[in-house]
Design a protein around this motif. Sequence first.
Motif, PDB file in Angstrom:
ATOM      1  N   GLY A   1      -5.634  -8.297 -18.904  1.00  0.00           N
ATOM      2  CA  GLY A   1      -5.239  -8.353 -17.502  1.00  0.00           C
ATOM      3  C   GLY A   1      -3.785  -8.685 -17.262  1.00  0.00           C
ATOM      4  N   HIS A   2      -3.040  -8.992 -18.304  1.00  0.00           N
ATOM      5  CA  HIS A   2      -1.621  -9.299 -18.159  1.00  0.00           C
ATOM      6  C   HIS A   2      -0.747  -8.065 -18.341  1.00  0.00           C
ATOM      7  N   ILE A   3      -1.364  -6.973 -18.699  1.00  0.00           N
ATOM      8  CA  ILE A   3      -0.639  -5.728 -18.920  1.00  0.00           C
ATOM      9  C   ILE A   3      -1.179  -4.704 -17.928  1.00  0.00           C
ATOM     10  N   ASN A   4      -0.254  -3.983 -17.280  1.00  0.00           N
ATOM     11  CA  ASN A   4      -0.640  -2.974 -16.301  1.00  0.00           C
ATOM     12  C   ASN A   4      -0.209  -1.591 -16.748  1.00  0.00           C
ATOM     13  N   GLY A   5      -0.938  -0.598 -16.287  1.00  0.00           N
ATOM     14  CA  GLY A   5      -0.579   0.792 -16.512  1.00  0.00           C
ATOM     15  C   GLY A   5      -0.881   1.576 -15.240  1.00  0.00           C
ATOM     16  N   TRP A   6      -0.078   2.576 -14.961  1.00  0.00           N
ATOM     17  CA  TRP A   6      -0.276   3.414 -13.790  1.00  0.00           C
ATOM     18  C   TRP A   6      -0.709   4.797 -14.241  1.00  0.00           C
ATOM     19  N   PRO A   7      -1.765   5.351 -13.628  1.00  0.00           N
ATOM     20  CA  PRO A   7      -2.155   6.716 -13.976  1.00  0.00           C
ATOM     21  C   PRO A   7      -0.990   7.672 -13.693  1.00  0.00           C
TER      22      PRO A   7
ATOM     23  N   GLY B   1       0.801  -1.219   0.000  1.00  0.00           N
ATOM     24  CA  GLY B   1       0.000   0.000   0.000  1.00  0.00           C
ATOM     25  C   GLY B   1       0.834   1.269   0.000  1.00  0.00           C
ATOM     26  N   GLU B   2       2.095   1.160  -0.424  1.00  0.00           N
ATOM     27  CA  GLU B   2       3.016   2.295  -0.415  1.00  0.00           C
ATOM     28  C   GLU B   2       3.194   2.937  -1.785  1.00  0.00           C
ATOM     29  N   PHE B   3       2.550   2.389  -2.791  1.00  0.00           N
ATOM     30  CA  PHE B   3       2.654   2.919  -4.156  1.00  0.00           C
ATOM     31  C   PHE B   3       1.309   2.692  -4.827  1.00  0.00           C
ATOM     32  N   PRO B   4       0.923   3.567  -5.742  1.00  0.00           N
ATOM     33  CA  PRO B   4      -0.382   3.411  -6.409  1.00  0.00           C
ATOM     34  C   PRO B   4      -0.532   2.054  -7.093  1.00  0.00           C
ATOM     35  N   ARG B   5      -1.741   1.522  -7.026  1.00  0.00           N
ATOM     36  CA  ARG B   5      -2.047   0.252  -7.693  1.00  0.00           C
ATOM     37  C   ARG B   5      -2.176   0.479  -9.194  1.00  0.00           C
ATOM     38  N   PRO B   6      -1.724  -0.487  -9.978  1.00  0.00           N
ATOM     39  CA  PRO B   6      -1.855  -0.354 -11.431  1.00  0.00           C
ATOM     40  C   PRO B   6      -3.280  -0.628 -11.890  1.00  0.00           C
ATOM     41  N   VAL B   7      -3.563  -0.161 -13.089  1.00  0.00           N
ATOM     42  CA  VAL B   7      -4.833  -0.419 -13.774  1.00  0.00           C
ATOM     43  C   VAL B   7      -4.587  -1.572 -14.727  1.00  0.00           C
TER      44      VAL B   7
END
Length: 65
Positions: free
Chosen positions: A40-46, A29-35
């Motif tokens: 679902g195998h690829i993540n992106g962060w706002p 919980g120390e860094f933003p969760r990815p989208v």
Amino acid sequence: MSERLLRLEAVEDRIGLKKSKIYMMVSAGEFPRPVKLGNGHINGWPENEVTAWIKARIAERGEAV
């Protein structure tokens, strides 16, 4: 205004940490969760959340002095 999503490689470049540390911080919980993107195998962060995290680290540095 549309929000830009950063892929893992861009996040690594922006914050100077590697994949394993980023995901450890997400789990803690120390860094933003990815989208999840696509299947679902690829993540992106706002981008704005990553930028806010960086600004918070800079602000903490100022408070610790």
